[in-house]
Design a protein around this motif. Structure first.
Motif, mmCIF file in Angstrom:
data_model
loop_
_atom_site.group_PDB
_atom_site.id
_atom_site.type_symbol
_atom_site.label_atom_id
_atom_site.label_comp_id
_atom_site.label_asym_id
_atom_site.label_seq_id
_atom_site.Cartn_x
_atom_site.Cartn_y
_atom_site.Cartn_z
ATOM 1 N N GLN A 1 0.816 -1.195 0.000
ATOM 2 C CA GLN A 1 0.000 0.000 0.000
ATOM 3 C C GLN A 1 0.857 1.255 0.000
ATOM 4 O O GLN A 1 0.552 2.198 -0.712
ATOM 5 C CB GLN A 1 -0.930 -0.001 1.201
ATOM 6 N N ASN A 2 1.921 1.261 0.786
ATOM 7 C CA ASN A 2 2.778 2.438 0.816
ATOM 8 C C ASN A 2 3.450 2.660 -0.535
ATOM 9 O O ASN A 2 3.609 3.796 -0.972
ATOM 10 C CB ASN A 2 3.829 2.319 1.921
ATOM 11 N N THR A 3 3.848 1.567 -1.196
ATOM 12 C CA THR A 3 4.466 1.684 -2.512
ATOM 13 C C THR A 3 3.450 2.215 -3.522
ATOM 14 O O THR A 3 3.778 3.073 -4.346
ATOM 15 C CB THR A 3 5.021 0.320 -2.974
ATOM 16 N N ALA A 4 2.224 1.737 -3.467
ATOM 17 C CA ALA A 4 1.173 2.210 -4.372
ATOM 18 C C ALA A 4 0.896 3.695 -4.137
ATOM 19 O O ALA A 4 0.741 4.469 -5.089
ATOM 20 C CB ALA A 4 -0.095 1.387 -4.182
ATOM 21 N N HIS A 5 0.842 4.092 -2.880
ATOM 22 C CA HIS A 5 0.602 5.501 -2.543
ATOM 23 C C HIS A 5 1.757 6.367 -3.041
ATOM 24 O O HIS A 5 1.526 7.433 -3.627
ATOM 25 C CB HIS A 5 0.412 5.664 -1.033
ATOM 26 N N LEU A 6 2.978 5.913 -2.826
ATOM 27 C CA LEU A 6 4.149 6.659 -3.291
ATOM 28 C C LEU A 6 4.134 6.785 -4.806
ATOM 29 O O LEU A 6 4.374 7.853 -5.361
ATOM 30 C CB LEU A 6 5.439 5.981 -2.815
ATOM 31 N N TYR A 8 1.540 6.671 -6.818
ATOM 32 C CA TYR A 8 0.463 7.583 -7.184
ATOM 33 C C TYR A 8 0.879 9.040 -6.929
ATOM 34 O O TYR A 8 0.650 9.921 -7.773
ATOM 35 C CB TYR A 8 -0.798 7.244 -6.398
ATOM 36 N N SER A 9 1.514 9.286 -5.794
ATOM 37 C CA SER A 9 1.952 10.645 -5.456
ATOM 38 C C SER A 9 2.970 11.159 -6.464
ATOM 39 O O SER A 9 2.912 12.319 -6.896
ATOM 40 C CB SER A 9 2.551 10.683 -4.052
ATOM 41 N N LEU A 10 3.894 10.297 -6.851
ATOM 42 C CA LEU A 10 4.901 10.690 -7.840
ATOM 43 C C LEU A 10 4.277 10.936 -9.210
ATOM 44 O O LEU A 10 4.646 11.875 -9.913
ATOM 45 C CB LEU A 10 6.001 9.637 -7.935
ATOM 46 N N VAL A 125 -1.257 18.421 -4.946
ATOM 47 C CA VAL A 125 -0.180 17.432 -4.826
ATOM 48 C C VAL A 125 0.168 17.212 -3.362
ATOM 49 O O VAL A 125 0.292 16.070 -2.900
ATOM 50 C CB VAL A 125 1.077 17.869 -5.619
ATOM 51 N N GLU A 126 0.302 18.300 -2.611
ATOM 52 C CA GLU A 126 0.649 18.187 -1.194
ATOM 53 C C GLU A 126 -0.434 17.438 -0.422
ATOM 54 O O GLU A 126 -0.139 16.545 0.379
ATOM 55 C CB GLU A 126 0.855 19.577 -0.592
ATOM 56 N N LYS A 127 -1.677 17.784 -0.671
ATOM 57 C CA LYS A 127 -2.791 17.124 0.028
ATOM 58 C C LYS A 127 -2.812 15.633 -0.282
ATOM 59 O O LYS A 127 -2.913 14.806 0.629
ATOM 60 C CB LYS A 127 -4.109 17.773 -0.406
ATOM 61 N N ARG A 132 -3.167 9.284 3.633
ATOM 62 C CA ARG A 132 -2.715 7.912 3.935
ATOM 63 C C ARG A 132 -3.603 6.924 3.196
ATOM 64 O O ARG A 132 -4.819 7.090 3.147
ATOM 65 C CB ARG A 132 -2.755 7.628 5.446
ATOM 66 N N VAL A 133 -3.008 5.934 2.648
ATOM 67 C CA VAL A 133 -3.764 4.873 2.009
ATOM 68 C C VAL A 133 -4.406 4.028 3.097
ATOM 69 O O VAL A 133 -3.726 3.584 4.012
ATOM 70 C CB VAL A 133 -2.860 3.983 1.113
#
Length: 135
Positions: A1-6, A8-10, A125-127, A132-133
């Motif tokens: 999940q953290n990798t997916a969130h990262l 997506y953020s990138l 982008v910041e928001k 958190r996923v």
């Protein structure tokens, strides 16, 4: 999940950088076209540029509930409106001294709107990067 969130953020940050570059290029071309007194630039509207297409489709699906997303519409429209207004003025009347103040005012409004737009995009982008996923 953290990798997916990262990821997506990138991806979002990259997209925002790309649309900012698009608009910087659009504004630069507008200045060039107006000052050359022989505009060749096709009119690009807020709904036909990359950001506008995203706003109406993918962005609307992903960010409809986000205040900053709703708020980008007006300044985005204004960036294109004032740029196209100046190009149209020069197409119709040339670059005449009696219109300089109006052209400068329109360019000032275009730049102010661009600053608002870029700030709102950064806030999105910041928001989304701070969200958190959830499982």
């Amino acid at each position: 999940q953290n990798t997916a969130h990262l990821s997506y953020s990138l991806e979002l940050a990259n997209f925002v950088s790309l649309v900012k570059a698009d608009h910087i290029s659009f504004k630069s071309a507008t200045y060039r076209e107006v000052l050359s007194q022989t505009p060749q630039l096709a009119s690009v509207t807020h709904s036909t540029c990359r950001l506008g297409k995203w706003y109406e489709d993918e962005g609307a699906k992903a960010f409809t509930g986000l205040k900053q997303f709703k708020d980008i519409d007006a300044p985005h429209k204004n960036v294109h409106h004032y740029a196209n207004k100046n190009i149209q003025e020069v197409v119709e009347n040339g670059l005449s001294s009696d219109k300089i103040d109006e052209l400068v005012e329109n360019f000032t409004k275009m730049e102010e709107s661009s600053t608002q737009l870029f700030n709102l995009l950064d806030e999105i982008v910041e928001k989304k990067s701070n969200d958190r996923v959830t499982a």
